[in-house]
Write an enzyme that holds these catalytic residues in place. Structure first.
Site, PDB file in Angstrom:
ATOM      1  N   SER A 164       4.697   0.981   8.716  1.00  0.00           N
ATOM      2  CA  SER A 164       3.463   0.812   7.964  1.00  0.00           C
ATOM      3  C   SER A 164       3.622  -0.314   6.937  1.00  0.00           C
ATOM      4  O   SER A 164       3.982  -1.432   7.291  1.00  0.00           O
ATOM      5  CB  SER A 164       3.069   2.144   7.309  1.00  0.00           C
ATOM      6  OG  SER A 164       1.766   2.118   6.798  1.00  0.00           O
ATOM      7  N   ARG A 234      -5.962  10.641  -1.968  1.00  0.00           N
ATOM      8  CA  ARG A 234      -4.978  11.090  -0.986  1.00  0.00           C
ATOM      9  C   ARG A 234      -5.649  11.754   0.204  1.00  0.00           C
ATOM     10  O   ARG A 234      -5.202  11.590   1.348  1.00  0.00           O
ATOM     11  CB  ARG A 234      -4.001  12.055  -1.646  1.00  0.00           C
ATOM     12  CG  ARG A 234      -2.881  12.524  -0.731  1.00  0.00           C
ATOM     13  CD  ARG A 234      -2.074  11.353  -0.208  1.00  0.00           C
ATOM     14  NE  ARG A 234      -0.895  11.808   0.522  1.00  0.00           N
ATOM     15  CZ  ARG A 234      -0.034  10.993   1.114  1.00  0.00           C
ATOM     16  NH1 ARG A 234      -0.232   9.685   1.064  1.00  0.00           N
ATOM     17  NH2 ARG A 234       1.012  11.463   1.762  1.00  0.00           N
ATOM     18  N   ASP A 329      -2.545   5.876  16.958  1.00  0.00           N
ATOM     19  CA  ASP A 329      -2.609   5.343  15.595  1.00  0.00           C
ATOM     20  C   ASP A 329      -3.836   4.437  15.477  1.00  0.00           C
ATOM     21  O   ASP A 329      -3.876   3.362  16.042  1.00  0.00           O
ATOM     22  CB  ASP A 329      -1.338   4.546  15.307  1.00  0.00           C
ATOM     23  CG  ASP A 329      -1.280   3.997  13.882  1.00  0.00           C
ATOM     24  OD1 ASP A 329      -2.261   4.143  13.131  1.00  0.00           O
ATOM     25  OD2 ASP A 329      -0.236   3.410  13.524  1.00  0.00           O
ATOM     26  N   HIS A 362      -0.984   7.745  12.978  1.00  0.00           N
ATOM     27  CA  HIS A 362      -0.148   6.817  12.218  1.00  0.00           C
ATOM     28  C   HIS A 362       1.135   7.471  11.703  1.00  0.00           C
ATOM     29  O   HIS A 362       2.195   6.831  11.641  1.00  0.00           O
ATOM     30  CB  HIS A 362      -0.954   6.268  11.036  1.00  0.00           C
ATOM     31  CG  HIS A 362      -0.250   5.205  10.250  1.00  0.00           C
ATOM     32  ND1 HIS A 362       0.155   4.017  10.805  1.00  0.00           N
ATOM     33  CD2 HIS A 362       0.136   5.161   8.944  1.00  0.00           C
ATOM     34  CE1 HIS A 362       0.752   3.271   9.890  1.00  0.00           C
ATOM     35  NE2 HIS A 362       0.765   3.950   8.754  1.00  0.00           N
ATOM     36  N   ASP A 363       1.077   8.744  11.360  1.00  0.00           N
ATOM     37  CA  ASP A 363       2.247   9.439  10.822  1.00  0.00           C
ATOM     38  C   ASP A 363       3.362   9.628  11.852  1.00  0.00           C
ATOM     39  O   ASP A 363       4.441  10.110  11.499  1.00  0.00           O
ATOM     40  CB  ASP A 363       1.839  10.809  10.275  1.00  0.00           C
ATOM     41  CG  ASP A 363       1.474  10.763   8.800  1.00  0.00           C
ATOM     42  OD1 ASP A 363       1.603   9.677   8.192  1.00  0.00           O
ATOM     43  OD2 ASP A 363       1.050  11.801   8.263  1.00  0.00           O
TER      44      ASP A 363
END
Length: 393
Positions: A164, A234, A329, A362-363
């Site tokens: 990232s 967040r 992602d 994405h994680d």
């Protein structure tokens, strides 16, 4: 109750990790033109640096990351504590094998985990910098990381690795420090943000800045934290880190109760999860740092200095590259990684690429995906084997 002192760490854990701090009192001129007179950088190391100082691997963290990438800290109960944020990849026998590599992870300038940042005391005023802390750029981080490299006596990294925002730092290393990096591992990243990604960051920043407890960034003086705004920021970010499939598999439309309550409390499990994630994050991260980190993301565009030609941007790079992306992602979609790969190929650089089928979005770069770790691990083993062959000759 577990006794932390007698706890036997897993064989593939680095065990206890000790944060260290290096102080620099040479003024640092930033990309913005602002100057920091002095600053501290916190880092951790895992493994042993060899006599040739050639087995070092630098880990670059993402937006909410820090120096604690693997293992545990003294004083924690390891049976209950969470290990470092990339413990799945760093340790004896793991992808980044600390039986071979000396691994360094830093908390970047502007962070909120010990390195100089907005919450640090401004020596000119005697109070926290707050919003007066200068905005930084990825190139500033790389400049500082190179200074820490000098401090550690590391002339060339066997590999610089990051996912990232961390991957963006790796890209900048290959461009700005071509003689000091042998291998670049860029995971779930992009050569610059899309308009959509900048938009998500702006929504997050506005959530923080409009919190009544933000006080223009001087909330330290008021003894408060803009918890609501940071929590909302967040929550927005967390949604983008997960794929639709991952959220469906984890939560679906499951209710916390058996029936609708016809109100606005958290009725769906996904609502409860997001609120919890936001609340926890707001207690461990600094709001001014969050603003700064998202702006660093927005500003990153190395091709801007090379007529917006990404292939020309990589002209001076000398290292080999591994680029990895994940099928679900959508924050940094595979096509963004392929932009990097295509530019590297056009520039005549040595590059390997894999798109990993992973449902988590994405994680995925932080998780224990067997295919991902197999590809990543094969590359790092080649780095280690070539080092050993070089030393043997």
């Amino acid at each position: 109750m577990s006794d932390a002192a007698s706890f036997v760490y897993p064989a593939d854990s680095v065990g206890l990790a000790t944060p260290q701090t290096v102080h620099f009192d040479t003024p640092l001129t930033l990309a913005s033109g602002r100057v920091l007179k002095a600053y501290d950088i916190v880092y951790e190391t895992y493994g042993t640096l060899n006599a040739e100082r050639s087995n070092a691997v630098l880990i670059c963290h993402a937006l909410s990351g820090h120096h604690h990438a693997a293992g545990f800290h003294a004083g924690e109960d390891p049976a209950k504590a969470k290990p470092g944020w990339w413990d799945a990849a760093i340790g004896p026998g793991k992808v980044i094998d600390t039986d071979h590599f000396f691994v360094v992870a830093m908390n970047n300038l502007g962070g909120c985990h010990g390195s100089t940042g907005p919450a640090s005391i401004n020596p000119d005023t005697g109070v926290p910098f707050g919003p007066d802390f200068p905005l930084v750029a990825v190139r500033d981080w790389v400049k500082v990381q190179a200074q820490v490299s000098d401090y550690l006596g590391i002339q060339c990294w066997a590999a610089v690795v990051g996912g990232s925002l961390g991957g963006m730092q790796v890209l900048r290393w290959s461009i700005d420090q071509p003689d000091r990096i042998a291998n670049a591992v860029i995971i779930a990243s992009a050569p610059k943000l899309s308009a959509q990604n900048i938009a998500f960051n702006e929504v997050a920043r506005q959530a923080i800045r409009r919190d009544p407890d933000f006080h223009g960034g001087h909330y330290y003086a008021h003894g408060v934290v803009p918890e609501v705004g940071l929590s909302l920021a967040r929550m927005v970010g967390h949604i983008t880190y997960l794929s639709d499939d991952a959220m469906h598999q984890k939560f679906g439309r499951d209710l916390r109760a058996k029936t609708y309550q016809y109100g606005f409390d958290a009725e769906f499990q996904v609502e409860s999860y997001l609120r919890y994630q936001g609340e926890v994050f707001s207690k461990r991260f600094d709001a001014n740092t969050y603003l700064l980190m998202t702006r660093v993301l927005d500003y990153f565009d190395p091709a801007r200095d090379y007529d917006h030609d990404l292939a020309k941007t990589f002209a001076k790079a000398k290292c080999r590259f591994l680029v990895l992306s994940f099928s679900t992602d959508w924050r940094f979609a595979p096509e963004r990684s392929r932009e990097i790969v295509d530019a590297l190929v056009e520039a005549g650089k040595c590059v390997s690429y894999a798109e990993i089928d992973a449902p988590q979005g994405h994680d995925s770069f932080l998780l224990d995906n067997p295919r991902y770790l197999a590809v990543f691990g094969a590359y790092m083993r080649r780095v280690a084997e070539e080092q050993e062959a070089c030393h043997a000759s």
